[in-house]
Design a protein around this motif. Sequence first.
Motif, PDB file in Angstrom:
ATOM      1  N   GLY A 272       5.232 -33.319  79.116  1.00 59.11           N
ATOM      2  CA  GLY A 272       6.557 -33.763  79.435  1.00 59.11           C
ATOM      3  C   GLY A 272       6.671 -35.082  79.812  1.00 59.11           C
ATOM      4  O   GLY A 272       7.589 -35.528  79.828  1.00 59.11           O
ATOM      5  N   ASP A 273       5.555 -35.854  80.265  1.00 63.16           N
ATOM      6  CA  ASP A 273       5.490 -37.153  80.650  1.00 63.16           C
ATOM      7  C   ASP A 273       5.464 -38.064  79.307  1.00 63.16           C
ATOM      8  O   ASP A 273       5.416 -39.158  79.391  1.00 63.16           O
ATOM      9  N   GLY A 274       5.270 -37.509  78.160  1.00 61.98           N
ATOM     10  CA  GLY A 274       5.055 -38.318  76.806  1.00 61.98           C
ATOM     11  C   GLY A 274       3.715 -38.725  76.527  1.00 61.98           C
ATOM     12  O   GLY A 274       3.356 -39.206  75.617  1.00 61.98           O
ATOM     13  N   THR A 275       2.701 -37.937  77.294  1.00 61.49           N
ATOM     14  CA  THR A 275       1.355 -38.146  77.040  1.00 61.49           C
ATOM     15  C   THR A 275       0.882 -37.119  75.846  1.00 61.49           C
ATOM     16  O   THR A 275       1.264 -35.872  75.878  1.00 61.49           O
TER      17      THR A 275
ATOM     18  N   PRO B  93       0.229 -42.407  75.974  1.00 63.89           N
ATOM     19  CA  PRO B  93       1.613 -42.085  75.859  1.00 63.89           C
ATOM     20  C   PRO B  93       1.851 -41.938  74.428  1.00 63.89           C
ATOM     21  O   PRO B  93       1.301 -42.935  73.596  1.00 63.89           O
TER      22      PRO B  93
ATOM     23  N   GLN C 172      13.978 -40.889  71.346  1.00 60.77           N
ATOM     24  CA  GLN C 172      12.823 -41.464  72.239  1.00 60.77           C
ATOM     25  C   GLN C 172      12.855 -40.550  73.385  1.00 60.77           C
ATOM     26  O   GLN C 172      11.952 -40.224  74.089  1.00 60.77           O
ATOM     27  N   ASP C 173      13.910 -40.012  73.769  1.00 61.99           N
ATOM     28  CA  ASP C 173      14.230 -39.482  75.396  1.00 61.99           C
ATOM     29  C   ASP C 173      13.511 -38.045  75.346  1.00 61.99           C
ATOM     30  O   ASP C 173      13.066 -37.506  76.421  1.00 61.99           O
TER      31      ASP C 173
ATOM     32  N   LEU D  53      10.710 -37.334  74.283  1.00 59.56           N
ATOM     33  CA  LEU D  53       9.313 -37.559  74.261  1.00 59.56           C
ATOM     34  C   LEU D  53       9.050 -37.182  75.946  1.00 59.56           C
ATOM     35  O   LEU D  53       7.938 -36.818  76.383  1.00 59.56           O
ATOM     36  N   THR D  54       9.679 -37.605  76.826  1.00 64.77           N
ATOM     37  CA  THR D  54       9.483 -37.705  78.256  1.00 64.77           C
ATOM     38  C   THR D  54      10.697 -37.022  79.075  1.00 64.77           C
ATOM     39  O   THR D  54      11.145 -37.142  80.033  1.00 64.77           O
ATOM     40  N   ASP D  55      11.178 -35.772  78.318  1.00 59.57           N
ATOM     41  CA  ASP D  55      12.149 -34.752  78.929  1.00 59.57           C
ATOM     42  C   ASP D  55      11.443 -33.727  79.955  1.00 59.57           C
ATOM     43  O   ASP D  55      12.313 -33.182  80.407  1.00 59.57           O
ATOM     44  N   GLY D  56      10.328 -33.799  80.405  1.00 60.75           N
ATOM     45  CA  GLY D  56       9.699 -33.147  81.221  1.00 60.75           C
ATOM     46  C   GLY D  56       9.177 -31.790  80.611  1.00 60.75           C
ATOM     47  O   GLY D  56       8.625 -30.962  81.300  1.00 60.75           O
TER      48      GLY D  56
ATOM     49  N   VAL E 176       2.343 -32.693  73.131  1.00 61.86           N
ATOM     50  CA  VAL E 176       2.913 -33.794  74.000  1.00 61.86           C
ATOM     51  C   VAL E 176       3.423 -33.242  75.299  1.00 61.86           C
ATOM     52  O   VAL E 176       4.241 -32.306  75.367  1.00 61.86           O
TER      53      VAL E 176
END
Length: 176
Positions: A145-148, A40, A57-58, A60-63, A143
């Motif tokens: 969508g799940d932040g990986t 992550p 921060q949002d 990074l995991t916005d899909g 990166v």
Amino acid sequence: MSKALMIAPVVIFTALTGLFAGGMFVDNGDELPSAMIGKPAPALEIDEIEGLPVLTQDVLTDGELKLVNFWASWCAPCRTEHPNLTELAEDLPLYGINYQDFDPNARAFLSELGDPFTAHGADRQGFHALDWGVYGVPETFLVAGDGTILLRMAGPVTQRGIEARLQPAIEAHLAE
């Protein structure tokens, strides 16, 4: 003095020369590996740059698949890669983290060359870049969508790098 002692420096020099020359031909020898691949992305603990959209921060995991680019106005390779980033930003969200820089200089750089970034952050002390494993600017991360973190590109993003590394990584991720 014995012959063995006289010839030893020549043998050692020849062995070291062969070792160093061989190291130049190792695959991807110009880039240090990243321990962040497959992990992550670190939390975004960055400052905002006054007058520019804020990176949060949002994101990074916005899909969405995205690029995160560490850059600076004082960095000549950052200037070199800028047209390629601008082109990439047409197809993929691009987020910029300004590294050890002054806000007026960052804004002037973007004003002069154009702003390809969807949002920005500032890492004024350079501590956040360490969390990402950044060795120096520019560095760009693909990166998921799940932040990986899927890919790290050290140095300027070039057309060759896009074709040889970035595009295949994007296609492989989208095929999953």
